[in-house]
Design a protein around this motif. Structure first.
Motif, PDB file in Angstrom:
ATOM      1  N   SER A 293       0.829  -1.203   0.000  1.00  0.00           N
ATOM      2  CA  SER A 293       0.000   0.000   0.000  1.00  0.00           C
ATOM      3  C   SER A 293       0.864   1.254   0.000  1.00  0.00           C
ATOM      4  N   ALA A 294       1.957   1.252   0.767  1.00  0.00           N
ATOM      5  CA  ALA A 294       2.853   2.411   0.817  1.00  0.00           C
ATOM      6  C   ALA A 294       3.505   2.658  -0.539  1.00  0.00           C
ATOM      7  N   ILE A 295       3.935   1.584  -1.195  1.00  0.00           N
ATOM      8  CA  ILE A 295       4.535   1.740  -2.527  1.00  0.00           C
ATOM      9  C   ILE A 295       3.496   2.280  -3.509  1.00  0.00           C
ATOM     10  N   GLY A 296       2.267   1.801  -3.389  1.00  0.00           N
ATOM     11  CA  GLY A 296       1.195   2.303  -4.249  1.00  0.00           C
ATOM     12  C   GLY A 296       0.940   3.788  -4.028  1.00  0.00           C
ATOM     13  N   MET A 297       0.932   4.237  -2.764  1.00  0.00           N
ATOM     14  CA  MET A 297       0.744   5.654  -2.479  1.00  0.00           C
ATOM     15  C   MET A 297       1.907   6.484  -3.009  1.00  0.00           C
ATOM     16  N   SER A 298       3.112   5.932  -2.958  1.00  0.00           N
ATOM     17  CA  SER A 298       4.269   6.626  -3.505  1.00  0.00           C
ATOM     18  C   SER A 298       4.100   6.860  -5.006  1.00  0.00           C
ATOM     19  N   ILE A 299       3.686   5.823  -5.714  1.00  0.00           N
ATOM     20  CA  ILE A 299       3.471   5.957  -7.159  1.00  0.00           C
ATOM     21  C   ILE A 299       2.339   6.934  -7.446  1.00  0.00           C
ATOM     22  N   LEU A 300       1.274   6.875  -6.650  1.00  0.00           N
ATOM     23  CA  LEU A 300       0.139   7.774  -6.834  1.00  0.00           C
ATOM     24  C   LEU A 300       0.551   9.233  -6.680  1.00  0.00           C
ATOM     25  N   LEU A 301       1.282   9.542  -5.605  1.00  0.00           N
ATOM     26  CA  LEU A 301       1.704  10.924  -5.383  1.00  0.00           C
ATOM     27  C   LEU A 301       2.641  11.407  -6.483  1.00  0.00           C
ATOM     28  N   SER A 302       3.579  10.554  -6.883  1.00  0.00           N
ATOM     29  CA  SER A 302       4.529  10.932  -7.920  1.00  0.00           C
ATOM     30  C   SER A 302       3.824  11.220  -9.236  1.00  0.00           C
ATOM     31  N   ASN A 303       2.903  10.347  -9.625  1.00  0.00           N
ATOM     32  CA  ASN A 303       2.208  10.550 -10.900  1.00  0.00           C
ATOM     33  C   ASN A 303       1.231  11.711 -10.841  1.00  0.00           C
ATOM     34  N   PHE A 304       0.607  11.922  -9.685  1.00  0.00           N
ATOM     35  CA  PHE A 304      -0.301  13.060  -9.549  1.00  0.00           C
ATOM     36  C   PHE A 304       0.446  14.385  -9.748  1.00  0.00           C
ATOM     37  N   VAL A 305       1.616  14.516  -9.105  1.00  0.00           N
ATOM     38  CA  VAL A 305       2.398  15.741  -9.255  1.00  0.00           C
ATOM     39  C   VAL A 305       2.912  15.878 -10.678  1.00  0.00           C
ATOM     40  N   GLN A 306       3.273  14.758 -11.316  1.00  0.00           N
ATOM     41  CA  GLN A 306       3.729  14.815 -12.702  1.00  0.00           C
ATOM     42  C   GLN A 306       2.633  15.347 -13.622  1.00  0.00           C
ATOM     43  N   VAL A 307       1.402  14.876 -13.410  1.00  0.00           N
ATOM     44  CA  VAL A 307       0.287  15.335 -14.239  1.00  0.00           C
ATOM     45  C   VAL A 307      -0.067  16.786 -13.912  1.00  0.00           C
ATOM     46  N   ALA A 308      -0.064  17.132 -12.622  1.00  0.00           N
ATOM     47  CA  ALA A 308      -0.493  18.473 -12.214  1.00  0.00           C
ATOM     48  C   ALA A 308       0.542  19.550 -12.530  1.00  0.00           C
ATOM     49  N   GLN A 309       1.832  19.214 -12.411  1.00  0.00           N
ATOM     50  CA  GLN A 309       2.879  20.223 -12.571  1.00  0.00           C
ATOM     51  C   GLN A 309       3.757  20.015 -13.795  1.00  0.00           C
ATOM     52  N   GLY A 310       3.615  18.868 -14.448  1.00  0.00           N
ATOM     53  CA  GLY A 310       4.432  18.603 -15.621  1.00  0.00           C
ATOM     54  C   GLY A 310       5.727  17.904 -15.273  1.00  0.00           C
ATOM     55  N   PRO A 311       6.368  17.297 -16.277  1.00  0.00           N
ATOM     56  CA  PRO A 311       7.578  16.507 -15.999  1.00  0.00           C
ATOM     57  C   PRO A 311       8.865  17.322 -15.929  1.00  0.00           C
ATOM     58  N   ARG A 312       8.831  18.587 -16.300  1.00  0.00           N
ATOM     59  CA  ARG A 312      10.057  19.376 -16.355  1.00  0.00           C
ATOM     60  C   ARG A 312      10.436  19.913 -14.973  1.00  0.00           C
ATOM     61  N   ASN A 313      11.706  20.279 -14.857  1.00  0.00           N
ATOM     62  CA  ASN A 313      12.180  20.896 -13.624  1.00  0.00           C
ATOM     63  C   ASN A 313      11.500  22.251 -13.417  1.00  0.00           C
ATOM     64  N   LYS A 314      11.151  22.537 -12.174  1.00  0.00           N
ATOM     65  CA  LYS A 314      10.579  23.822 -11.813  1.00  0.00           C
ATOM     66  C   LYS A 314      11.625  24.600 -11.014  1.00  0.00           C
ATOM     67  N   ALA A 315      11.966  25.780 -11.530  1.00  0.00           N
ATOM     68  CA  ALA A 315      13.042  26.556 -10.917  1.00  0.00           C
ATOM     69  C   ALA A 315      12.479  27.684 -10.075  1.00  0.00           C
ATOM     70  N   LEU A 316      13.307  28.156  -9.162  1.00  0.00           N
ATOM     71  CA  LEU A 316      12.954  29.232  -8.253  1.00  0.00           C
ATOM     72  C   LEU A 316      14.089  30.257  -8.278  1.00  0.00           C
ATOM     73  N   PRO A 317      13.764  31.553  -8.207  1.00  0.00           N
ATOM     74  CA  PRO A 317      14.844  32.552  -8.128  1.00  0.00           C
ATOM     75  C   PRO A 317      15.733  32.288  -6.921  1.00  0.00           C
ATOM     76  N   PRO A 318      17.008  32.660  -7.014  1.00  0.00           N
ATOM     77  CA  PRO A 318      17.936  32.403  -5.891  1.00  0.00           C
ATOM     78  C   PRO A 318      17.448  33.041  -4.590  1.00  0.00           C
ATOM     79  N   ILE A 319      17.524  32.261  -3.505  1.00  0.00           N
ATOM     80  CA  ILE A 319      17.128  32.731  -2.185  1.00  0.00           C
ATOM     81  C   ILE A 319      18.371  32.774  -1.296  1.00  0.00           C
ATOM     82  N   LEU A 320      18.559  33.858  -0.581  1.00  0.00           N
ATOM     83  CA  LEU A 320      19.710  34.037   0.309  1.00  0.00           C
ATOM     84  C   LEU A 320      21.018  33.701  -0.404  1.00  0.00           C
TER      85      LEU A 320
END
Length: 305
Positions: free
Chosen positions: A107-134
């Motif tokens: 079940s834990a492995i299944g939830m891991s795959i679910l979360l990973s694929n959900f974020v991939q679909v919602a945010q896309g497969p590319r790297n998301k960058a952030l402006p430099p902090i501190l």
């Protein structure tokens, strides 16, 4: 010597992030004896939550104070990630608590795959960058040919890790919730007979572990400035390795293991081959467990009769 000092600083920074994630593994395992393999992806969700919150606060609301933004981002990421982990425990783990031992792991492995694929679909497969902090740094040592630097964000990461380790050690040792957690760790049935709300204690443990993973996610984003949907797997596995190396079930052991994994990686990358840094870390783990099966700070398992 210059390179050694710089890699020491880098290793302690990376190890602090691993240690924060590892605390979540060791808390859950200590109470219910289950490895939460979705914990790495919970960390990844916390990182994406921090990224979205940071962009909303800086671009839409126009907040310019970086410390105010980081404080708000930290609270939002901890709250959302804690909610996600609470839902995972209620839906995927609690119904299988009395089942055969492989069922919660699957079940834990299944939830891991679910979360990973959900974020991939919602945010896309590319790297998301952030402006430099501190971005500012302190020159610790300058030999003329090489300058050893300590970034403000590295100081932030190490200080936050030390403060949270002390805070959660105090929570486990000195509070009613900590006593309930230790009672559930020793014997859940007896704890229930003595009036401990076992389900509530386990749920709160999942929430606390997820909140720490969210803190690690914010620090990870601050340090690297980029995140990907697949970033939950490798840090999650290394944090689990750190928890086992330090002695799974021990909070100081989790942080110690994280620091050791971070130091091994950075020193191996500097003096040998960066391609084999993961091999080196896992090899050290295997050698340690041969001679110390309980880990560095773990307690020998006592069989209950």
């Amino acid at each position: 010597m210059d390179i050694f000092l710089q890699q020491l600083i880098n290793g302690l920074t990376l190890g602090s992030i691993y240690g924060l994630i590892a605390i979540g593994y060791t808390m859950v395992f200590g109470i219910i004896g289950m490895v939460n393999f979705a914990h790495g992806d919970v960390f990844m969700v916390g990182t994406f939550t921090a990224l979205i919150a940071f962009l909303l606060l800086t671009t839409l609301l126009g907040i310019t104070s970086i410390f105010l933004v980081l404080a708000i981002v930290l609270v939002v990421a901890m709250a959302f990630t804690g909610l996600v982990s609470w839902a995972i425990e209620r839906v995927a783990y609690r119904p299988l608590r009395g089942s055969f031992r492989l069922a919660p792991m699957i079940s834990a492995i299944g939830m891991s795959i679910l979360l990973s694929n959900f974020v991939q679909v919602a945010q896309g497969p590319r790297n998301k960058a952030l402006p430099p902090i501190l971005p500012d740094v302190i020159v610790v040592w300058d030999s003329g040919s090489y300058a050893v630097t300590l970034a403000y964000k590295q100081i932030l990461i190490m200080v936050v890790t030390a403060v949270l380790l002390f805070a959660f050690w105090w929570l486990v040792q000195k509070t009613a919730l900590g006593r309930a957690q230790r009672a559930c760790e020793q014997d859940r049935k007896m704890a229930a007979l003595l009036g401990v709300d076992v389900d509530r204690t386990i749920s709160l443990t999942f929430v606390i572990g997820a909140a720490l993973a969210a803190v690690a996610g914010v620090l990870y984003l601050t340090y690297y400035g980029v995140v990907n949907f697949a970033d939950g797997f490798v840090p999650g596995v290394k944090a689990f390795t750190a928890a086992v190396l330090g002695g799974i079930g021990s909070l100081p052991g989790a942080v110690l293991g994280g620091l050791l994994i971070g130091l091994i990686e950075t020193f191996w990358s500097a003096y040998f081959s960066i391609e084999y840094k993961d091999v080196a870390a896992f090899s050290i783990l295997a050698i340690t467990l041969v001679f110390m099966p309980q880990g560095l700070l773990g307690r020998p398992e006592v069989e209950k009769v």
